[in-house]
Write a protein that holds these residues in place. Structure first.
Motif, PDB file in Angstrom:
ATOM      1  N   THR A  16       0.828  -1.198   0.000  1.00 46.61           N
ATOM      2  CA  THR A  16       0.000   0.000   0.000  1.00 46.61           C
ATOM      3  C   THR A  16       0.867   1.254   0.000  1.00 46.61           C
ATOM      4  OG1 THR A  16      -1.745  -1.171   1.198  1.00 46.61           O
ATOM      5  CG2 THR A  16      -1.824   1.229   1.230  1.00 46.61           C
ATOM      6  N   PHE A  17       1.960   1.234   0.770  1.00 46.43           N
ATOM      7  CA  PHE A  17       2.893   2.362   0.784  1.00 46.43           C
ATOM      8  C   PHE A  17       3.381   2.650  -0.637  1.00 46.43           C
ATOM      9  CE2 PHE A  17       6.872   4.562   1.102  1.00 46.43           C
ATOM     10  CZ  PHE A  17       6.816   5.308   2.269  1.00 46.43           C
ATOM     11  N   ALA A  60      10.202   8.163   4.483  1.00 46.43           N
ATOM     12  CA  ALA A  60       8.774   8.466   4.620  1.00 46.43           C
ATOM     13  C   ALA A  60       8.573   9.909   5.088  1.00 46.43           C
ATOM     14  CB  ALA A  60       8.132   7.485   5.597  1.00 46.43           C
ATOM     15  N   ILE A  61       9.387  10.342   6.060  1.00 44.84           N
ATOM     16  CA  ILE A  61       9.295  11.724   6.547  1.00 44.84           C
ATOM     17  C   ILE A  61       9.629  12.699   5.421  1.00 44.84           C
ATOM     18  CG2 ILE A  61      10.340  13.407   8.118  1.00 44.84           C
ATOM     19  CD1 ILE A  61      10.668  11.096  10.126  1.00 44.84           C
ATOM     20  N   ASP A  62      10.657  12.364   4.632  1.00 44.86           N
ATOM     21  CA  ASP A  62      11.010  13.217   3.490  1.00 44.86           C
ATOM     22  C   ASP A  62       9.857  13.334   2.500  1.00 44.86           C
ATOM     23  OD1 ASP A  62      13.518  13.688   4.518  1.00 44.86           O
ATOM     24  OD2 ASP A  62      14.523  12.182   3.268  1.00 44.86           O
ATOM     25  N   LEU A  63       9.146  12.225   2.282  1.00 46.42           N
ATOM     26  CA  LEU A  63       8.022  12.251   1.344  1.00 46.42           C
ATOM     27  C   LEU A  63       6.883  13.124   1.858  1.00 46.42           C
ATOM     28  CD1 LEU A  63       8.007   8.475   0.348  1.00 46.42           C
ATOM     29  CD2 LEU A  63       8.483  10.388  -1.187  1.00 46.42           C
ATOM     30  N   ASP A  64       6.547  12.985   3.147  1.00 47.84           N
ATOM     31  CA  ASP A  64       5.500  13.832   3.720  1.00 47.84           C
ATOM     32  C   ASP A  64       5.865  15.303   3.608  1.00 47.84           C
ATOM     33  OD1 ASP A  64       3.656  11.860   4.546  1.00 47.84           O
ATOM     34  OD2 ASP A  64       4.824  11.447   6.349  1.00 47.84           O
ATOM     35  N   PRO A  73       0.909  10.692   6.259  1.00 47.85           N
ATOM     36  CA  PRO A  73       0.550   9.284   6.019  1.00 47.85           C
ATOM     37  C   PRO A  73       1.759   8.395   5.755  1.00 47.85           C
ATOM     38  CG  PRO A  73       0.021  10.631   4.108  1.00 47.85           C
ATOM     39  CD  PRO A  73       0.374  11.578   5.211  1.00 47.85           C
ATOM     40  N   PHE A  74       2.774   8.906   5.053  1.00 48.59           N
ATOM     41  CA  PHE A  74       3.942   8.073   4.770  1.00 48.59           C
ATOM     42  C   PHE A  74       4.694   7.715   6.053  1.00 48.59           C
ATOM     43  CE2 PHE A  74       3.443  10.167   0.568  1.00 48.59           C
ATOM     44  CZ  PHE A  74       3.318   9.018  -0.211  1.00 48.59           C
ATOM     45  N   GLN A  75       4.840   8.690   6.938  1.00 51.00           N
ATOM     46  CA  GLN A  75       5.525   8.401   8.202  1.00 51.00           C
ATOM     47  C   GLN A  75       4.731   7.386   9.020  1.00 51.00           C
ATOM     48  OE1 GLN A  75       6.519  11.819  10.614  1.00 51.00           O
ATOM     49  NE2 GLN A  75       6.970  10.583  12.407  1.00 51.00           N
ATOM     50  N   HIS A  76       3.408   7.571   9.101  1.00 50.66           N
ATOM     51  CA  HIS A  76       2.585   6.640   9.878  1.00 50.66           C
ATOM     52  C   HIS A  76       2.689   5.223   9.312  1.00 50.66           C
ATOM     53  CE1 HIS A  76       0.953   9.588  12.509  1.00 50.66           C
ATOM     54  NE2 HIS A  76       0.207  10.204  11.608  1.00 50.66           N
ATOM     55  N   MET A  77       2.624   5.112   7.993  1.00 53.42           N
ATOM     56  CA  MET A  77       2.704   3.783   7.396  1.00 53.42           C
ATOM     57  C   MET A  77       4.077   3.153   7.625  1.00 53.42           C
ATOM     58  SD  MET A  77       0.520   3.712   3.814  1.00 53.42           S
ATOM     59  CE  MET A  77       1.031   5.313   3.173  1.00 53.42           C
ATOM     60  N   ALA A  78       5.135   3.946   7.463  1.00 57.76           N
ATOM     61  CA  ALA A  78       6.483   3.405   7.662  1.00 57.76           C
ATOM     62  C   ALA A  78       6.686   2.960   9.107  1.00 57.76           C
ATOM     63  CB  ALA A  78       7.526   4.457   7.279  1.00 57.76           C
ATOM     64  N   GLU A  79       6.187   3.739  10.054  1.00 52.54           N
ATOM     65  CA  GLU A  79       6.314   3.359  11.462  1.00 52.54           C
ATOM     66  C   GLU A  79       5.512   2.104  11.760  1.00 52.54           C
ATOM     67  OE1 GLU A  79       5.070   6.916  13.393  1.00 52.54           O
ATOM     68  OE2 GLU A  79       7.086   7.808  13.414  1.00 52.54           O
TER      69      GLU A  79
END
Length: 276
Positions: A16-17, A60-64, A73-79
């Motif tokens: 999904t990511f 993920a943080i860089d993408l957000d 959402p990217f950080q939450h999914m990665a975590e």
């Protein structure tokens, strides 16, 4: 040719990511090399994340940050991926359904209890997905659901037809404020988004086709169709043409019993009056 998400990726949230990342990238009109240059990473890393490699939290943080998404959402999914490892987060078949949904040109669906996932607001989604998960797991699930909605923003979004059982209008998930937001958004989509048609199946229209739970049908870019049947505890992805046709017949039956678009919108607005 662009690489597609690998079907053998075991963690559905990783897949999904990748799908969400690809959706945001394409919506921004960026190639993989262009996004890689903007983030200061390699083209290969962007490709890997989009096609089933576990993302790093830093990426993920860089993408957000790059896409300016305040809900992260990217950080939450990665975590959540980091927390969950290989444990499944979704019913069987659902991860593959999400990948195919991202490539659909037409989507048909019947929802027997709640609003369609592609039309859910975040607070509403959080309330109906909060079934004993920890905070981090719930954040990941909600982020994944919100991420699926990137297909609504792409250059040529799919055509969508939804039939929603009237019971969904009487179930204030998330409380008054969250449900008012959800009903307001549904009414907005019904009145203003031309590629989405939503109709309500009223209580007095009883058909066997709507009694066996929710289902969805996808028409893909290559002309193939798939169907997905779901309940509260299981899911089934269907590829066999005869079974898909049977599900399609169910959709036509519930669509035939549903209210016309104008009457459906009127019923949604009437339900909304109770939460003003």
């Amino acid at each position: 040719m662009s690489a597609e998400p690998r079907p053998h990726t075991r963690d559905p949230l990783i897949r999904t990511f990748g799908m969400v990342l690809r959706g945001y990238r394409e919506a921004a009109g960026l190639s993989r090399p262009q996004l890689a240059e903007a983030l200061g990473c390699t083209y290969a890393w962007i490709e890997k994340m989009e096609t089933g490699t576990k993302p790093s939290i830093a990426s993920a943080i860089d993408l957000d940050t790059y896409f300016k998404i305040p809900t992260k959402p990217f950080q939450h999914m990665a975590e959540e991926i980091e927390q969950m490892g290989k444990r499944p987060a979704f019913p069987p078949g659902f991860s593959e359904f999400v990948v195919q949904e991202a490539n659909a040109v037409s989507i048909y669906g019947f929802e027997s209890q709640v609003m369609p996932g592609l039309l859910q607001r975040e607070c509403y989604a959080r309330s109906i997905m909060d079934a004993g998960q920890g905070p981090e797991e719930l954040d990941g699930l909600v982020a994944a659901r919100m991420g699926r909605q990137t297909i609504l923003k792409r250059g040529k979004p799919p055509r969508m037809w939804f039939v929603i059982d009237e019971s969904a209008l009487q179930r204030p998930a998330g409380g008054r404020l969250a449900f008012r937001e959800q009903l307001t958004y549904l009414a907005h989509v019904m009145a203003n988004v031309p590629n989405v048609q939503a109709r309500i199946l009223p209580f007095d229209s009883i058909t066997w086709a709507g009694l066996d739970g929710s289902f969805k049908i996808l028409e893909l870019r290559d002309g193939r169709k798939t169907a997905y049947l779901e309940s509260s505890v299981s899911g089934q992805l269907i590829y066999e043409p005869d079974k898909i046709e049977a599900v399609t017949a169910r959709f036509h039956l519930v669509m035939g019993e549903a209210l016309p678009v104008g009457a459906s919108l009127k019923l949604v607005k009437k339900a909304l009056e109770d939460y003003e």
